[in-house]
Write a protein that holds these residues in place. Structure first.
Motif, mmCIF file in Angstrom:
data_model
loop_
_atom_site.group_PDB
_atom_site.id
_atom_site.type_symbol
_atom_site.label_atom_id
_atom_site.label_comp_id
_atom_site.label_asym_id
_atom_site.label_seq_id
_atom_site.Cartn_x
_atom_site.Cartn_y
_atom_site.Cartn_z
ATOM 1 N N THR A 1 47.877 39.676 39.075
ATOM 2 C CA THR A 1 46.564 39.481 39.668
ATOM 3 C C THR A 1 46.415 40.616 40.683
ATOM 4 O O THR A 1 47.391 41.033 41.299
ATOM 5 N N ARG B 1 44.322 42.239 43.962
ATOM 6 C CA ARG B 1 43.416 41.989 45.090
ATOM 7 C C ARG B 1 42.987 43.331 45.669
ATOM 8 O O ARG B 1 43.812 44.178 45.981
ATOM 9 N N GLU B 2 41.688 43.540 45.756
ATOM 10 C CA GLU B 2 41.154 44.775 46.358
ATOM 11 C C GLU B 2 40.915 44.531 47.843
ATOM 12 O O GLU B 2 40.414 43.482 48.232
ATOM 13 N N HIS C 1 44.533 48.528 46.448
ATOM 14 C CA HIS C 1 44.746 47.406 45.534
ATOM 15 C C HIS C 1 46.161 46.864 45.701
ATOM 16 O O HIS C 1 47.121 47.632 45.750
ATOM 17 N N PRO D 1 45.864 33.077 39.562
ATOM 18 C CA PRO D 1 45.003 33.916 40.392
ATOM 19 C C PRO D 1 43.821 33.115 40.926
ATOM 20 O O PRO D 1 43.316 32.214 40.258
ATOM 21 N N ILE D 2 43.384 33.456 42.112
ATOM 22 C CA ILE D 2 42.241 32.775 42.723
ATOM 23 C C ILE D 2 40.959 33.066 41.953
ATOM 24 O O ILE D 2 40.131 32.191 41.750
ATOM 25 N N ASP D 3 40.804 34.321 41.493
ATOM 26 C CA ASP D 3 39.565 34.714 40.808
ATOM 27 C C ASP D 3 39.590 34.452 39.301
ATOM 28 O O ASP D 3 38.626 34.734 38.608
ATOM 29 N N GLY D 4 40.707 33.934 38.767
ATOM 30 C CA GLY D 4 40.796 33.616 37.342
ATOM 31 C C GLY D 4 41.082 34.805 36.451
ATOM 32 O O GLY D 4 41.093 34.669 35.234
ATOM 33 N N VAL D 5 41.346 35.974 37.017
ATOM 34 C CA VAL D 5 41.584 37.182 36.222
ATOM 35 C C VAL D 5 43.075 37.491 36.192
ATOM 36 O O VAL D 5 43.722 37.580 37.238
#
Length: 77
Positions: A21, A23-24, A35, A60-64
């Protein structure tokens, strides 16, 4: 055991995909967009070649989820 069952064999390391996962974030010191890659699992191809077995240790929090070819780290000298 059914006739269609394929015996399980250990997956080859070369066939492995790592799951990440990403994170930006903005670096506070430089203002630069950066990143953070967090490894969250692995994926191995199924014996029949028609898919993958994905094993995640977190979600992942964002599902990606990003799958990348496994690249072993070189041994430190």
């Amino acid at each position: 055991m059914s006739k269609n069952t394929v015996p399980k064999t250990a997956p080859k390391t070369a066939d492995r995909l790592d799951a990440f996962t990403i994170r930006e974030f903005t670096d506070k010191a430089t203002g630069e967009i950066r990143h953070d890659w967090n490894r969250i699992g692995v994926a191995f191809p199924n014996n029949d070649g028609k898919g993958f077995r994905v094993v995640l240790t977190s979600l992942p929090i964002d599902g990606v989820v990003v799958l990348r070819n496994y690249e072993p780290k070189e041994a430190a000298e």
